[in-house]
Design a protein around this motif. Structure first.
Motif: not given
Length: 228
Positions: A13, A16, A19-20, A23, A60, A64, A145, A149, A152-153
């Motif tokens: 997690w 992901a 990354l999120g 981005d 995302m 994922e 994931a 993602s 968090s994005f």
């Protein structure tokens, strides 16, 4: 009592989520900065940023889920293959395990003893772990994931989007870029802390590439604004 907490237990997690969020910050800030540099109206900038947040979060999550599901399918295939091998030729599998332990530094007699005892305890789990490197901590979890993602994005994208409520003038491209670089630095530090890693390199890495992305979109937006 001695307790150890390893970052590998949350690597699925954590990757992901980082990354999120990264981005979300970079893509949304770049969109806002580029459109603002082109001279768009405040309402258009807000719509663009919001659309970027929603579309990015969904993208995302889908990306994922699809990619991690592919990893999960491959893992399941390997598990079934190992089951068939253990059922068809257990002696060969035992010898294979013995050689693995020999390569790791055990002498032949001890390697055989360890292989026999671990096979008797749980042959499949032993082969998955020591032959294929598959463990419960590193197992693919597509839904986890995807959720990490997308969430968090959304959080990451909301940060540069919020700057629209503090700067409505011509300085917006620079305001959102500066604020987003601060957000990226904090994200790099947070990710390093969660992963028990030194902070300087992750912070420098995310801020550098974020700055490059925003600089490119501001340049393109300014060019189109000048042409228009």
């Amino acid at each position: 009592m001695h307790e150890e907490t390893h970052a590998v237990t949350r690597i699925g997690w954590l990757r992901a989520a980082i990354l999120g969020a990264n981005d979300g910050i970079v893509s949304t800030a770049s969109l806002i900065a580029g459109v603002a540099a082109a001279g768009a109206a405040q309402s258009s900038i807000l719509v663009t940023g919001t659309a970027g947040l929603v579309a990015g979060a969904m993208s995302m999550a889908a990306g994922e889920y699809v990619s991690v599901s592919s990893q999960s399918d491959a893992e399941k295939s390997d598990v079934e293959l190992e089951k068939r091998h253990l059922a068809a030729d257990p002696e060969f599998e035992l010898e294979e395990l013995t050689q693995i332990y020999e390569q790791r530094g055990l002498d032949r007699a001890l390697a055989e003893q360890v292989a026999v005892q671990l096979t008797a305890h749980d042959a499949l789990d032993t082969h998955l772990r020591d032959e294929l490197g598959l463990t419960s901590e590193s197992a693919a979890r597509p839904i986890q994931a995807a959720i990490a993602s997308a969430a968090s994005f959304t959080v990451g994208a909301a940060l540069p989007l919020a700057t629209l409520f503090f700067d409505r003038g011509g300085s917006l491209p620079w305001t959102v870029s500066a604020a987003s670089l601060v957000f990226l630095a904090l994200l790099g530090a947070l990710g390093a802390r969660a992963g028990n890693a030194p902070m300087l390199r992750p912070v420098a890495r995310v801020t550098f590439w974020g700055a490059m992305a925003m600089a490119a979109t501001i340049a393109i937006g300014s060019l189109f604004g000048a042409v228009g």
